[in-house]
Design a protein around this motif. Structure first.
Motif, PDB file in Angstrom:
ATOM      1  N   GLN A 114       0.863  -1.575  -0.251  1.00  0.00           N
ATOM      2  CA  GLN A 114      -0.034   0.237   0.064  1.00  0.00           C
ATOM      3  C   GLN A 114       0.622   1.133  -0.067  1.00  0.00           C
ATOM      4  O   GLN A 114       0.480   2.374  -0.156  1.00  0.00           O
ATOM      5  CB  GLN A 114      -0.846  -0.015   1.203  1.00  0.00           C
ATOM      6  N   PRO A 275      -6.256   3.293  -3.176  1.00  0.00           N
ATOM      7  CA  PRO A 275      -5.726   2.298  -1.936  1.00  0.00           C
ATOM      8  C   PRO A 275      -4.175   2.996  -1.905  1.00  0.00           C
ATOM      9  O   PRO A 275      -3.569   4.034  -2.185  1.00  0.00           O
ATOM     10  CB  PRO A 275      -5.540   1.547  -3.112  1.00  0.00           C
ATOM     11  N   GLY A 276      -4.482   3.104  -0.532  1.00  0.00           N
ATOM     12  CA  GLY A 276      -3.223   3.457  -0.133  1.00  0.00           C
ATOM     13  C   GLY A 276      -3.045   3.379   1.765  1.00  0.00           C
ATOM     14  O   GLY A 276      -3.686   2.420   2.352  1.00  0.00           O
ATOM     15  N   THR A 280      -5.660   2.628   4.718  1.00  0.00           N
ATOM     16  CA  THR A 280      -5.331   1.205   5.104  1.00  0.00           C
ATOM     17  C   THR A 280      -5.163   1.311   7.067  1.00  0.00           C
ATOM     18  O   THR A 280      -6.097   0.388   7.911  1.00  0.00           O
ATOM     19  CB  THR A 280      -3.651   0.484   4.737  1.00  0.00           C
TER      20      THR A 280
END
Length: 325
Positions: A114, A275-276, A280
């Motif tokens: 990520q 996403p990243g 997360t």
């Protein structure tokens, strides 16, 4: 012979402050990482609710007492809090970030999958923020009183804009109305534009304010008057002398800006479904996934330390006075 001995003694004395500085930086980095891990660990414990129940899907899961007891035993949650904390520190000291409670996977592998997207977003946002800030600062200091007032107002407004509100406005203008850019982040360059602008514009407001004040101080400094006396053009003065001096506070601020950009990525990645590390971290906090949250926070803290060292080196390269010191 005595000259050679004196030179060697001088070299030895010169290495002393350097080693002390390196040791102080190393100790500071260790302290930052320890403080980040400790505050994160105990901060998660302050969230109401049972961590074991959160791991099984929350209160709506209607997990049995036997299932809760098994989850507590598997994840060490049945131990006293201080023992859980010491066990966490022991693993971290050996470089073991542990296993995610929720994803049942190595924290290191989750972060590795990520971190690339978040770093790309942060670096691009920092570069765009610098371009906007330099443009505003140079225009405001050269365009007269009206330009100075307008530039100062734009910097204040930009610095005060929340990421969430700015993201919604940009989506409304460029995605819904004009249909130029996607509302959800995609894999192509077009999907990066709105997330990068959302992070860059508020940061540009902060950078623009400090750079503009430093540029004004540089324009009134003796070295500027000397350059004019030597026949230097205004453009030459600004690009060769004033800009380098004016950029120093912004360079020093960039270390703080990195951590600020990573925190802003939590909002930006959520809004744009990107996403990243931000998404997360948010999901891990909601699930009370202690190893994953601590791992992400430690990686961000380590990145902050490294960027601070790099910005310090850049300041020394840009400022001859610091190189001489």
């Amino acid at each position: 012979m005595s000259g050679v001995v004196g030179a060697r003694r001088a070299d030895a004395r010169g290495w002393g402050p350097l080693l002390r500085g390196l040791l102080l930086r190393l100790a500071g980095a260790v302290f930052v990482l320890w403080a980040a891990a400790t505050l994160t660990f105990f901060g998660l414990r302050l969230i109401p609710g049972d961590p074991a129940q959160a791991l099984l899907g929350g209160p709506g899961s209607q997990a049995s007492a036997e299932a809760l007891a098994q989850v507590r035993a598997e994840n060490g949650l049945d131990q006293p809090l201080i023992l859980q904390y010491l066990a966490q520190l022991g693993r971290l000291a050996t470089g073991d970030l542990g296993t995610s409670y929720a994803q049942k996977n190595s924290v290191l592998s989750i972060i590795g999958s990520q971190i690339g997207g978040t770093l790309l977003l942060a670096v691009l946002a920092l570069a765009v923020a610098w371009l906007i800030a330099l443009g505003l600062a140079l225009w405001a200091t050269r365009g007269g009183r009206i330009a100075a007032a307008v530039g100062s107002g734009l910097e204040i407004v930009a610095a005060a804009v929340p990421h969430f509100w700015l993201a919604l406005v940009l989506v409304l203008i460029f995605s819904t109305t004009l249909r130029w850019l996607p509302a959800v982040s995609t894999s192509g360059p077009a999907g990066l534009v709105l997330p990068v602008l959302t992070l860059a514009i508020p940061l540009a407001g902060f950078l623009g304010q400090v750079i503009r004040e430093s540029v004004l101080d540089a324009l009134a400094a003796p070295f500027t008057l000397s350059a004019r006396a030597r026949g230097e053009t205004e453009n030459g003065i600004r690009w060769r002398h004033v800009l380098r001096h004016g950029a120093l506070p912004g360079i020093a601020l960039s270390g703080w800006a990195f951590g600020w950009l990573i925190s802003g990525a939590v909002v930006v990645e959520t809004v744009f479904a990107r996403p990243g590390l931000g998404r997360t971290l948010l999901n891990a906090v909601q699930l009370r996934d202690v190893p994953l949250v601590v791992g992400v926070v430690l990686v961000v803290a380590l990145g902050y330390v490294l960027v601070t060292v790099l910005t310090d080196g850049a300041s020394r390269l840009a400022d001859p006075r610091e190189r001489a010191a």
